[in-house]
Structures are given as C-alpha cells and as structure tokens.
Scaffold this active site. Structure first.
Site, PDB file in Angstrom:
ATOM      1  N   ASP A  13      -4.904  12.103  14.991  1.00  0.00           N
ATOM      2  CA  ASP A  13      -6.311  12.469  14.814  1.00  0.00           C
ATOM      3  C   ASP A  13      -7.062  11.396  14.030  1.00  0.00           C
ATOM      4  O   ASP A  13      -8.144  10.948  14.427  1.00  0.00           O
ATOM      5  CB  ASP A  13      -6.433  13.821  14.112  1.00  0.00           C
ATOM      6  CG  ASP A  13      -6.071  14.977  15.026  1.00  0.00           C
ATOM      7  OD1 ASP A  13      -5.946  14.764  16.248  1.00  0.00           O
ATOM      8  OD2 ASP A  13      -5.907  16.107  14.523  1.00  0.00           O
ATOM      9  N   ARG A  28      -8.888  12.019  25.004  1.00  0.00           N
ATOM     10  CA  ARG A  28      -9.505  11.152  24.007  1.00  0.00           C
ATOM     11  C   ARG A  28      -9.300   9.663  24.294  1.00  0.00           C
ATOM     12  O   ARG A  28     -10.102   8.843  23.844  1.00  0.00           O
ATOM     13  CB  ARG A  28      -8.977  11.507  22.612  1.00  0.00           C
ATOM     14  CG  ARG A  28      -9.551  12.806  22.087  1.00  0.00           C
ATOM     15  CD  ARG A  28      -8.949  13.213  20.762  1.00  0.00           C
ATOM     16  NE  ARG A  28      -9.720  14.308  20.155  1.00  0.00           N
ATOM     17  CZ  ARG A  28      -9.314  15.000  19.098  1.00  0.00           C
ATOM     18  NH1 ARG A  28      -8.146  14.729  18.534  1.00  0.00           N
ATOM     19  NH2 ARG A  28     -10.065  15.972  18.598  1.00  0.00           N
ATOM     20  N   GLY A  46      -6.545  24.933  19.068  1.00  0.00           N
ATOM     21  CA  GLY A  46      -5.102  24.847  19.264  1.00  0.00           C
ATOM     22  C   GLY A  46      -4.332  25.405  18.088  1.00  0.00           C
ATOM     23  O   GLY A  46      -3.261  26.000  18.252  1.00  0.00           O
ATOM     24  N   SER A  79       3.051  18.948  18.615  1.00  0.00           N
ATOM     25  CA  SER A  79       3.902  19.505  17.560  1.00  0.00           C
ATOM     26  C   SER A  79       3.572  20.971  17.295  1.00  0.00           C
ATOM     27  O   SER A  79       4.344  21.676  16.642  1.00  0.00           O
ATOM     28  CB  SER A  79       3.739  18.695  16.268  1.00  0.00           C
ATOM     29  OG  SER A  79       2.422  18.817  15.756  1.00  0.00           O
ATOM     30  N   LYS A  91      -8.421  22.107   8.223  1.00  0.00           N
ATOM     31  CA  LYS A  91      -8.308  23.038   9.355  1.00  0.00           C
ATOM     32  C   LYS A  91      -6.857  23.426   9.582  1.00  0.00           C
ATOM     33  O   LYS A  91      -6.539  24.606   9.768  1.00  0.00           O
ATOM     34  CB  LYS A  91      -8.882  22.395  10.619  1.00  0.00           C
ATOM     35  CG  LYS A  91      -8.697  23.240  11.873  1.00  0.00           C
ATOM     36  CD  LYS A  91      -9.073  22.499  13.143  1.00  0.00           C
ATOM     37  CE  LYS A  91      -8.039  21.469  13.523  1.00  0.00           C
ATOM     38  NZ  LYS A  91      -8.239  20.917  14.892  1.00  0.00           N
TER      39      LYS A  91
END
Length: 434
Positions: free
Chosen positions: A320, A351, A93, A169, A22
């Site tokens: 992630d 999260r 995002g 970032s 992605k």
C-alpha cells in the site's frame, strides 16, 4: 464529475496527527465483538470501511456504543446472536474476508456482498480453506468472488488447513482470527501456507492483536501457524488504535518533496504496522528521516533545490505504501523500479494499470509489468493533469503530491478518500504552501 484542484505548491511543513489505522480498527472491532467482556476502543478510525464493519456487527447482534473516536463493544463470547443477516460491506477487504470466516463457523444463514468492485476481488482461496473444515459457502454470481451465501454447517478440524498466501494476506488473517472459535481433537489447529506469503507485516499485526485478546498463535517461519482451538477471546478492557501508517506515507513524502520539516504523529518505532518501513524507502531516496516511538520527522530537498535519488526495491512487505513511492519517483533524478507488487492487481482497482496511466498524464515514461512498475520522471511535470482515481482512496491521496512539483493538478472524484481518510485533503492543504 466532482473534482479538486490542488497547487501549485513549493513547500510542505508542519505537524499532522494521523487518524486510526484501518487495518487495526477493523481487526480490533471483530476481536472485541467475538471476545468475552466489554472492550473500550480509542482512536478508532471513522471511515467508510470501519462504518460498514460497525454496521455489520450491529446487524449480527453486537452491542456497540460509539462516541467520537471511542467505541465500547460488548463481546458475544464467540458467537453472534443473529442467525440470519444480509451484510453490505462496501469495498472493505478488511471487513469482508475476516467476517466471512467468522460467519462460516457461526451456524447461521448469511449473505455477504458489496460494491461492484468488491465482486471482482478474489475470495476463493479463503472459501477453499473454510470448506476444508466443513463450511457451507456458495457463490451467488461468479465462482471465487462475492456475493456469498453462508449456510449453517457442521464444522470440524481433523487435518492441517491449507491456504494460498500469494494473492492476499487477508485470507490467512481471516482463518487465524476465526480458528480459535473452532474445537479440534488435540486442542490446536495447524494452518499451512501455499506459495510465498505476501504482506507479512499484516499477518504480524493480526497475531499481535490476537495476543492482546488472550490467544497466542505460534508460527514456524511464515509457512506454518499453530492456533489454539476451542478457546475464548478475552477483552483487554481498553485498547488504543495507533495511527494509520499507510496514511502516514503521503505526509512523509510531502515532507521529503516539499522540504519540511514535517512531523507525523501517531506512528513511529513502537508501531506494529509494517508500513512504517516506508520511512526507510524515503531515506534510500535521500530524505532525512528521524523517528521516535510514536512520531516520524522528515526533511527533504524541496523541488527547487534538488532531486530525490531513484530507487529499485522489492515492495512485497509494504504494497500500500509503495504506491506513494511510485509518485515520489516523479521527483527523482533517474529511473525507479518497484518490484513484487502483483497484489496491486486485486486491490480497490488494478493499481498497476491505474498508476501507469495516471503517471503518464504528468509526463512520466512508465513500463508496466505483471508485478512491477518502472518509472522514469519527466524533465518537467505536465501542469493541470486531470487525475482519475478509480474509486481508489490511495490513488487520490498519492497524486495530491504532484502539486508539490510546482504545478497545479486536478484530482477527480476526491470523495473516494472517505474509505480511509475523509478529511485528507484538508490536512494536506494545511501543510502545503505556495
């Protein structure tokens, strides 16, 4: 509510070929759109996040020809032809941040918005950086968050641009990708990062991909970046998107938890993605991992034959993939600690809170801190837990691994995996065995 029941499974083995990354897919789409020349992109991810990027680029006048996982992009030579557009970018995002920067210097009138959660995800640090070069950007609802109105502006660079690096970032990525389009007095623009830059490997991806399109960024550590000004991206002609290393983490963990052998194809030693570092975390937990240029093999212990070792690790570089470690910690023989994961708070959902809540449903004792998570596994996993996914693709994929503990698990709203990996559960079921 839609749900999917998985397991119980006792093992996992086989081979899986990963969909395109992605992070790389959306960066390459934007770079190709801004470049001079025609770019053929292969192994492009087909998911919600890439579809909203493709849709936005089409509305901005970019010529796109899609055939399966291949997309031919005719570049705009640095300026979108559409000077007005209303762009819905879902919860992506990787689309909203870089596109906001590119639109801010394009001299048009644009509206950028998304799903309600996107309107809770911060963008103020990027907007502050863009305003330093004259961008005209207004917040429609809440200061610091989308929706945004972007207006024509006189853009000029006469001093270093400062941007915070400790929230996301993607703000720095957006500036780096856009600044070559902007002229500066001495032919270069300096970006200085305030605070500790998180997710550094994602900045490395950005810089490497910009180089493929002919623009070289110089960096002094991770605090100062020098970008050529007033130059044009040039198409490399053809570029292949490597497999998604974040998505690889679920299958690598499945091999470790379900015994393997399990091979993931599409990432390996030659990967430009930091999330291949997930394999090192699994090795620390006792999994047997071997790696080639574009494949990773893993063998584990299988839940009937032993336990993983607990882990105490700083996951700032791979936030992630760290989510997968939180679930793998259920299979450890002691307490694991995930540190430096504050960025989890501003992702698709909070999260840290979500992970703590759902881990407790399967019997774990969890301590939740502002930027850490401590997971103590139960003696036996709680069967038939109904896992809420919070419209977060990674929550759904992570908790599929619970089924390898010999207990059934229910995943609510499984379709949320469409954000990055629409057929994830089919791929998982093909490897998991009762």
């Amino acid at each position: 509510m839609d749900y999917l029941d998985l397991g119980p499974y006792s093992s996992a083995s086989g081979t899986v070929r990963l969909p395109g990354s992605k992070s790389i897919s959306n960066r390459v789409l934007l770079l190709a759109a801004l470049a001079e020349g025609e770019t053929t992109i292969t192994n492009l991810l087909d998911s919600d996040d890439t579809r909203v990027m493709l849709d936005a680029l089409g509305k901005l006048g970019v010529k796109l020809a899609r055939d399966g996982d291949t997309c031919v992009v005719t570049g705009t030579r640095g300026a979108f032809t559409a000077k007005t557009a209303d762009l819905f970018l879902g919860n992506a995002g990787t689309a909203v941040r870089p596109l906001t920067a590119a639109l801010a210097v394009n001299g048009g009138d644009y509206r950028v918005h998304g799903v309600p959660r996107m309107h809770e995800r911060p963008i103020g640090d990027l907007v502050d950086g863009l305003r330093q070069i004259g961008a005209q950007i207004d917040y429609e609802l809440n200061e610091g968050y989308p929706p945004l109105r972007i207006k024509p502006a006189t853009i000029s660079v006469d001093a270093p641009i400062r941007v915070r690096g400790d929230v996301s970032s993607q703000f720095l990525t957006a500036l780096l990708m856009t600044l070559p389009l902007v002229k500066a007095k001495d032919g270069r623009t300096v970006v200085e990062v305030d605070g500790e830059l998180i997710s550094k490997p994602y900045i490395d991806i950005t810089i490497r991909l910009m180089a493929r399109f002919g623009v070289t960024v110089e960096r002094d550590g991770w605090q100062r970046f020098v970008v050529p000004a007033g130059v044009r991206y040039r198409s490399p002609g053809r570029i292949m998107v490597e497999g998604d290393a974040s998505s690889a983490s679920y299958f690598l963990a499945a091999g470790a938890l379900g015994g393997g052998p399990l091979r993931v194809e599409g990432v390996g030693r030659a990967s430009i993605q930091g999330d291949v570092g997930f394999a090192n975390a699994l090795m620390q937990m006792g999994a047997n991992v071997t790696m080639g240029d574009d494949w990773i093999d893993v063998r584990g212990i299988g839940h009937d034959h032993g336990k993983l070792e607990p882990i105490d690790m700083d996951f700032n570089l791979i936030p992630d993939a760290a989510m997968t470690i939180a679930v793998a910690a259920l299979f450890a023989n002691g307490t694991s600690t995930l540190r430096n994961i504050a960025s989890w708070r501003v992702k698709e959902t909070d999260r840290i809170a979500a992970m703590a809540t759902e881990l407790r449903k399967v019997g774990a004792i969890v301590e939740e801190g502002p930027d850490y998570l401590v997971v103590t596994p139960p003696a036996k996993l709680t069967p038939n837990a109904a896992i809420d996914t919070y419209d977060d693709h990674r929550m759904a994929m992570c908790f599929s691994l619970v089924s390898l503990g010999g207990v059934p698990v229910r995943i609510n709203d499984p379709k949320c995996v469409g954000k990055t990996f629409p057929d994830y559960f089919d791929r998982f079921a093909a490897l998991a065995k009762a």
